[in-house]
Design an enzyme around this catalytic site. Structure first.
Site, short mmCIF file in Angstrom:
data_model
loop_
_atom_site.label_atom_id
_atom_site.label_comp_id
_atom_site.label_asym_id
_atom_site.label_seq_id
_atom_site.Cartn_x
_atom_site.Cartn_y
_atom_site.Cartn_z
N SER A 205 1.12 -0.93 0.56
CA SER A 205 0.68 -0.27 0.25
C SER A 205 0.90 1.21 -0.14
O SER A 205 1.39 1.87 -0.78
CB SER A 205 -1.08 0.15 1.02
OG SER A 205 -1.92 0.64 0.71
N ASP A 425 -8.88 -3.97 -5.96
CA ASP A 425 -8.51 -3.25 -4.76
C ASP A 425 -9.09 -2.19 -4.90
O ASP A 425 -9.44 -0.82 -5.66
CB ASP A 425 -6.85 -3.76 -4.84
CG ASP A 425 -6.41 -2.48 -3.99
OD1 ASP A 425 -7.28 -2.30 -2.56
OD2 ASP A 425 -5.15 -2.37 -3.79
N HIS A 454 -6.73 -6.10 -0.48
CA HIS A 454 -5.88 -5.44 -0.18
C HIS A 454 -4.60 -5.89 -0.30
O HIS A 454 -4.74 -6.05 1.29
CB HIS A 454 -6.02 -4.28 0.40
CG HIS A 454 -4.98 -2.56 0.41
ND1 HIS A 454 -4.70 -1.82 -0.44
CD2 HIS A 454 -4.04 -1.94 1.44
CE1 HIS A 454 -3.97 -0.91 -0.38
NE2 HIS A 454 -3.87 -1.38 0.68
#
Length: 518
Positions: A205, A425, A454
């Site tokens: 991320s 996502d 995710h």
């Protein structure tokens, strides 16, 4: 025939990153010595911990210092491939226990060849000083996020302004140095302290951005680079947040469709649109009368947003939804809030660092009229997180420090990097993976077809994890063009035969909640 993955993740506009990296320090500090001590936990008994003092301002290496907390699971093989630094994202996520998770989740033959290094970035957790601008900034019950009246808008604006002002008062001397480039330079200080000629990096991320920035600053120091669920580096950060809203709305509808699929279990209807209408009716009712005096409309959004990150939470959320609709039973909803919403909202340190880094990294609109117009425009098309996302980032409209510019991560001198991306996502939409793949010219992109979670590696998908193990093991990457490899998505959950046990939130692993809520 082109796969859906190729169509979704390869058709990316050729945007040009806006900005450049700040100048390198005139001279580097001498390597530091690390004093590792045992700090193992029940889950990760081999963990060791240390701390490293780094320059607060890397352009002034002999000036004021700040401390970065580190963790280590040492290699066990005779031959080591050196350090593997792991980052769960955020900004604001703690990564100390992540070293144990990654070391225990990788194949033993791969993990044995690395010194797996976790860390709390500057300002986070056990690093010193650790930020906490406004303790208890997310107490229930907060104002409804949708500003249907001027009073509601003023209440949320006042919260954003006061948070920004409090950060400026408490940490005005630190805020100019809480940014992604400074954190990337901290990684280089860690490398020097370890005495390693090169490091490997595994980020998820937001953690993909400092990894890419480090590679831009120090391309000759990179051994392996893994980016999982990739931030679009050309949208930092205002445009990225607007893009998230549409993707979060899609994931919310996917949850509604899943609940409709199991109408025999939840009794909320077989038509996803009607199920969604009942969710909005629940939200409206909770806005007027919060469940247990704690879960109003804003807290309901906090509770359901993690379901967009990880579909393993869906049975818990569906149970709470059904219990409230059918019996006005608030118990499951309050439990879901404690497990999901409160875990996220109560992270005062994490949110303080999140705001500090994001507001410093790039320019945000200063006039609230722009924010209001964009939020209402998005709300008309994708309402689920349009306003909660706007308020979460609203302190950046009032920040007391000047912004930097996003980093152009374009890099053709790196060794091959490996990128992972799920097509559906929400927190980091798949266009980000495609953009980074294009800018890192020797990289390979592995896509999870129709996957919506995710942080997709080390979660049980053997196809994805096979590519990860091959790359970390001996550097092998797939080659296939715009999308180099496609993996089937992990199976969706099914309702449990008995009441589901309270879940362990995934915020302490690589698969935390690092989108706009982290």
């Amino acid at each position: 025939m082109r796969t859906r993955a190729a169509l979704l993740c390869a058709a990316v506009a050729a945007a040009v990153p806006a900005g450049s990296v700040t100048a390198a320090p005139a001279r580097a500090a001498r390597p530091a010595q690390l004093g590792w001590e045992k700090c193992g936990t029940t889950d990760y008994p081999r963990l060791q911990c240390a701390s490293l003092k780094v320059p607060l301002d890397h352009a002034d290496p002999s000036g004021r210092r700040t401390t970065v907390a580190l963790s280590l699971v040492p290699h066990t093989a005779r031959a080591s491939q050196g350090p593997l630094l792991v980052d769960p994202g955020g900004p604001g996520g703690s990564g100390l226990t992540l070293a144990g998770f990654v070391a225990s989740s990788l194949p033993k033959s791969v993990a044995a060849r690395y010194d797996v290094i976790g860390f709390d970035p500057r300002g986070v957790g056990r690093s010193e000083p650790a930020l906490d601008c406004v303790p208890g900034h997310f107490p229930p019950v907060r104002p409804d996020s949708v500003p249907a009246t001027p009073a509601l808008e003023r209440a949320s604006l006042d919260r954003a302004r006061s948070f920004a002002a409090a950060c400026g008062r408490k940490y005005g001397d630190l805020l100019p140095y809480l940014d992604t480039v400074s954190s990337a330079r901290d990684l280089e200080a860690v490398r020097r302290a370890l005495g390693a000629p090169r490091i490997s990096y595994f980020g998820s991320s937001y953690g993909t951005y400092p990894g890419a920035v480090y590679a831009k600053l120090f391309p000759g120091r990179v051994h392996r680079l893994v980016l999982d669920s990739v931030v679009d580096p050309t949208g930092v950060w205002y445009e990225d947040n607007l893009g998230q809203d549409y993707a979060f709305d899609d994931r919310h509808r996917a949850l509604m469709a899943w609940i409709a699929q199991y109408d025999d279990t939840y009794g909320l209807g077989k038509d996803p649109e009607k199920v969604e209408a009942r969710w909005w009716a629940m939200r409206a009712a909770l806005s007027k009368k919060p469940a247990g005096g704690r879960v109003g409309a804003a807290e309901l959004e906090d509770t359901f947003t993690p379901g967009a990150y990880y579909d393993g939470y869906w049975p818990h959320l569906a149970e709470a939804f059904a219990a409230w609709v059918h019996h006005r039973d608030t118990g499951p909803l309050l439990e879901a809030y404690r497990n999901f919403g409160a875990v996220d909202a109560a992270g005062d340190n994490g949110y303080s660092v999140y705001a500090a880094v994001r507001c410093r990294d790039a320019a945000w609109p200063r006039g609230w009229n722009r924010w209001r117009a964009d939020a209402w425009d998005v709300y008309a098309k994708a309402p689920v997180t349009a306003w909660s996302n706007a308020w979460y980032n609203a302190p950046c409209a009032f920040r007391p420090v000047a912004p930097l510019r996003p980093v152009d991560i374009t890099n053709g001198t790196l060794p091959p990097a490996l990128l992972f991306q799920a097509t559906d996502d929400a927190a980091t939409p798949c266009s980000g993976g495609a953009t980074a793949h294009r800018l890192l010219t020797r990289s390979s992109l592995v896509v999870e077809e129709s996957g919506g979670n995710h942080g997709v590696t080390l979660s049980g998908n053997t196809c994805l994890d096979g590519y990860l193990a091959a790359y970390l093991g001996d550097g092998r990457v797939p080659r296939g063009g715009a999308v180099d490899a496609v993996c089937p998505k992990s199976p969706a959950p099914a309702p449990p035969k008995e009441k589901p046990a309270s879940p362990t939130p995934r915020g302490s692993t690589l698969h935390g909640l690092p989108g706009f809520h982290r």
